[in-house]
Design an enzyme around this catalytic site. Structure first.
Site, mmCIF file in Angstrom:
data_model
loop_
_atom_site.group_PDB
_atom_site.id
_atom_site.type_symbol
_atom_site.label_atom_id
_atom_site.label_comp_id
_atom_site.label_asym_id
_atom_site.label_seq_id
_atom_site.Cartn_x
_atom_site.Cartn_y
_atom_site.Cartn_z
ATOM 1 N N GLU A 265 0.861 -1.195 0.000
ATOM 2 C CA GLU A 265 0.000 0.000 0.000
ATOM 3 C C GLU A 265 0.886 1.230 0.000
ATOM 4 O OE1 GLU A 265 -2.911 0.521 3.117
ATOM 5 O OE2 GLU A 265 -3.205 -1.636 3.293
ATOM 6 N N GLU A 316 -13.326 5.730 -0.148
ATOM 7 C CA GLU A 316 -14.127 4.813 0.668
ATOM 8 C C GLU A 316 -14.787 5.605 1.793
ATOM 9 O OE1 GLU A 316 -12.246 0.686 1.192
ATOM 10 O OE2 GLU A 316 -10.501 1.996 0.899
ATOM 11 N N LYS A 319 -14.718 4.423 5.638
ATOM 12 C CA LYS A 319 -13.509 4.287 6.459
ATOM 13 C C LYS A 319 -13.641 5.116 7.723
ATOM 14 C CE LYS A 319 -9.960 2.620 5.448
ATOM 15 N NZ LYS A 319 -8.902 2.549 4.438
ATOM 16 N N GLU A 325 -8.663 9.663 5.502
ATOM 17 C CA GLU A 325 -8.716 8.218 5.250
ATOM 18 C C GLU A 325 -9.748 7.871 4.173
ATOM 19 O OE1 GLU A 325 -6.842 5.882 6.442
ATOM 20 O OE2 GLU A 325 -5.997 6.558 8.360
#
Length: 344
Positions: A265, A316, A319, A325
């Site tokens: 990642e 997303e 999250k 994030e």
């Protein structure tokens, strides 16, 4: 004279043999496909988007059949996550249990020739320490299961770790593993060395920057620093290289010199925090892609390309944690690019 020529030739062959672990070819850039959101397109649409943008590798974080099945026959190589919560069962059960789990949860959805890695757990030593003792035993049992299925040479096993498993990372040559974690990390490194598998690390220069902007400049995190840092006669002008080499030095201190590093990642958010923007995300990811495709390597392993998986395919909105994030997506949920990043 003839004996001298033969000796020199054998010496050359020996030298080349010793260099084999470091000889690599350029690897395609992968992308993480996180699905913690309620506004994401169906996986079948995501697969079409992935293919249309020339993305050849994808990391999936779990074995959800709805996400796995659309990739079958797509030609896209996968890194598939083995969930943290299943590790005790895999670690403490006969090999037959691992074989059954693989066949039921993965191979029933995806042909084995599309699977590049199984990522056994994710950042367990940082977030889910309860599962720490089960990582290596689960990996060993899964490896034996893959051997039984004649797949151990093509599907590699490892476990992604956060940068925090290092107790020291600056300068890179001071890189060392947290002493409290060595009893867990050393057996993993031994497995990786024995099976020619990579150490998996999640690296985010963005986090280092926002947590310590006084000592980590934005330019150093974004590959555009004009200042060069020197360490062991090597020069560093970006945090990405320095972070990878800190892991390389840490492994060498434990006696492991040839284990490759895969960045499972890395990415940069487009909103939600200081330094988060479309422009900075493009600059960061563009540099990561270019370095990977051109086999730039790092100062410690010059010319040895680093395989990377960019985070994330989409934003997303589910999250938890800081607002940034939720904003790592390279594509919008309608398939349009958030910024003009190219993958090849």
């Amino acid at each position: 004279m003839r004996n001298t020529i033969i000796y020199d030739f054998l010496l050359l062959l020996t030298s080349l043999f010793l260099l084999i672990p470091y000889l690599t070819v350029a690897e395609p850039v992968g992308v993480c496909y996180g699905r913690v959101g309620n506004n994401l397109p169906p996986p079948s649409d995501a697969v079409n988007l992935i293919k249309s943008n020339g993305i050849q590798r994808i990391r999936l974080f779990n074995v959800d059949p709805d996400a796995l099945k659309p990739f079958s026959g797509s030609g896209i190589e996968l890194m598939i996550g083995v969930p943290n919560e299943i590790l005790p069962t895999l670690a403490n059960s006969p090999i037959a249990t691992s074989i059954d789990w693989l066949q039921s949860n993965i191979f029933a959805q995806i042909p084995p020739n599309q699977i590049r890695y199984l990522a056994v757990g994710n950042e367990i030593l940082l977030k889910d320490t309860f599962y720490s003792p089960f990582v290596v035993p689960a990996i060993n049992n899964l490896h034996q299961a893959l051997k039984t299925l004649d797949l151990a040479e093509t599907i590699k096993l490892s476990s992604p770790h956060a940068a925090s498993v290092l107790s020291n990372s600056y300068p890179p040559s001071a890189g060392s593993f947290d002493p409290n974690l060595k009893s867990l990390i050393i057996p993993l490194l031994q497995y990786l060395a024995d099976t020619n598998s990579p150490l998996m690390v999640n690296l985010y220069p963005f986090f280092a920057y926002i947590n310590d902007p006084e000592h980590v400049s934005l330019d150093y995190a974004l590959f555009r620093s004009q200042n060069v840092e020197y360490d062991q006669n090597l020069t560093y002008d970006n945090l990405f290289d320095a972070s990878i080499d800190a892991f390389v030095y840490a492994m060498e201190k434990e006696g492991f010199r040839n284990i490759p590093v895969v960045v499972t990642e890395t990415g940069w958010p487009t909103a939600g925090g200081i330094g988060a923007s479309n422009e900075n995300a493009l600059v960061y990811n563009e540099n990561v892609v270019r370095r990977s495709l051109n086999n730039v390597g790092t100062p410690k392993r010059r010319g040895v390309g680093v395989e990377v998986f960019l985070f994330d395919l989409f934003d997303e909105n589910g999250k938890v944690g800081a607002e940034f994030e939720k904003h790592f997506g390279i594509f919008q949920d309608n398939g349009a690019k958030v910024y003009d990043l190219h993958f090849n």
